[in-house]
Write a protein that holds these residues in place. Structure first.
Motif, PDB file in Angstrom:
ATOM      1  N   GLY A  56      -3.993   8.882   4.110  1.00  0.00           N
ATOM      2  CA  GLY A  56      -3.711   8.756   2.684  1.00  0.00           C
ATOM      3  C   GLY A  56      -2.903   9.934   2.168  1.00  0.00           C
ATOM      4  O   GLY A  56      -2.157  10.558   2.901  1.00  0.00           O
ATOM      5  N   LEU A  64       0.867   4.135  -2.838  1.00  0.00           N
ATOM      6  CA  LEU A  64       0.667   5.559  -2.528  1.00  0.00           C
ATOM      7  C   LEU A  64       1.783   6.418  -3.103  1.00  0.00           C
ATOM      8  O   LEU A  64       1.540   7.521  -3.599  1.00  0.00           O
ATOM      9  CB  LEU A  64       0.568   5.767  -1.016  1.00  0.00           C
ATOM     10  N   GLU A  96      -8.744  12.370  -2.871  1.00  0.00           N
ATOM     11  CA  GLU A  96      -9.813  11.409  -2.641  1.00  0.00           C
ATOM     12  C   GLU A  96     -10.694  11.267  -3.876  1.00  0.00           C
ATOM     13  O   GLU A  96     -10.516  11.991  -4.863  1.00  0.00           O
ATOM     14  CB  GLU A  96     -10.655  11.831  -1.435  1.00  0.00           C
ATOM     15  N   MET A 129       0.838  -1.205   0.000  1.00  0.00           N
ATOM     16  CA  MET A 129       0.000   0.000   0.000  1.00  0.00           C
ATOM     17  C   MET A 129       0.871   1.253   0.000  1.00  0.00           C
ATOM     18  O   MET A 129       0.560   2.233  -0.687  1.00  0.00           O
ATOM     19  CB  MET A 129      -0.934   0.001   1.207  1.00  0.00           C
ATOM     20  N   GLN A 130       1.967   1.243   0.739  1.00  0.00           N
ATOM     21  CA  GLN A 130       2.869   2.395   0.761  1.00  0.00           C
ATOM     22  C   GLN A 130       3.497   2.624  -0.609  1.00  0.00           C
ATOM     23  O   GLN A 130       3.597   3.755  -1.072  1.00  0.00           O
ATOM     24  CB  GLN A 130       3.968   2.200   1.821  1.00  0.00           C
ATOM     25  N   ILE A 185       2.260  11.912   2.380  1.00  0.00           N
ATOM     26  CA  ILE A 185       1.543  10.691   2.721  1.00  0.00           C
ATOM     27  C   ILE A 185       1.301  10.724   4.216  1.00  0.00           C
ATOM     28  O   ILE A 185       2.230  10.714   5.014  1.00  0.00           O
ATOM     29  CB  ILE A 185       2.344   9.437   2.326  1.00  0.00           C
TER      30      ILE A 185
END
Length: 132
Positions: A112, A80, A126, A76-77, A108
């Motif tokens: 998020g 991102l 978003e 996930m990192q 980050i």
């Protein structure tokens, strides 16, 4: 009949980050429960070997789940970071159109990505925002 432990408790583990601590609570709790159960079993009715094997298999599954969650967090990192790189230098607008401008940097955070515009305005990246 009261039975006391002949050994002292193991030393407390070193403090961990909040993320690791939240992941390890279930793992540590399960291990403590298993050890306590084994220490306090009735000597006249020992645990069946099949029950013991089943608990060890469950312990292994819990350990693998914790490791899998750690790897997913790492993925996930990376995802991102890829998203952050893709919007730097581009013009963005919030879903309601109230905020817009050129992205100077992206941070980050725990929630998020947060876009920082050239004028210093910050807003979360978003669903519904426009990137051009």
């Amino acid at each position: 009949m009261t039975v006391t432990s002949a050994t002292s408790a193991p030393p407390a583990p070193a403090p961990q980050s909040d993320t690791k601590r939240s992941n390890m609570v279930d793992y540590d709790s399960f291990l403590k429960l298993l050890v306590t159960q084994m220490k306090n079993q009735d000597p006249t009715k020992p645990m069946e070997s099949t029950d013991y094997i089943a608990q060890l298999a469950t312990f292994s599954q819990v350990e693998q789940t914790v490791q899998t969650n750690s790897k997913i967090d790492q993925l996930m990192q990376v995802s991102l970071l890829g998203q952050a790189d893709a919007i730097i230098g581009r013009t963005v607008a919030s879903a309601d159109g109230a905020i817009s401008g050129k992205v100077a940097e992206v941070r980050i955070g725990s929630a998020g990505l947060v876009a920082v515009l050239a004028d210093g305005t910050e807003f979360p990246v978003e669903a519904g925002m426009t990137i051009s």
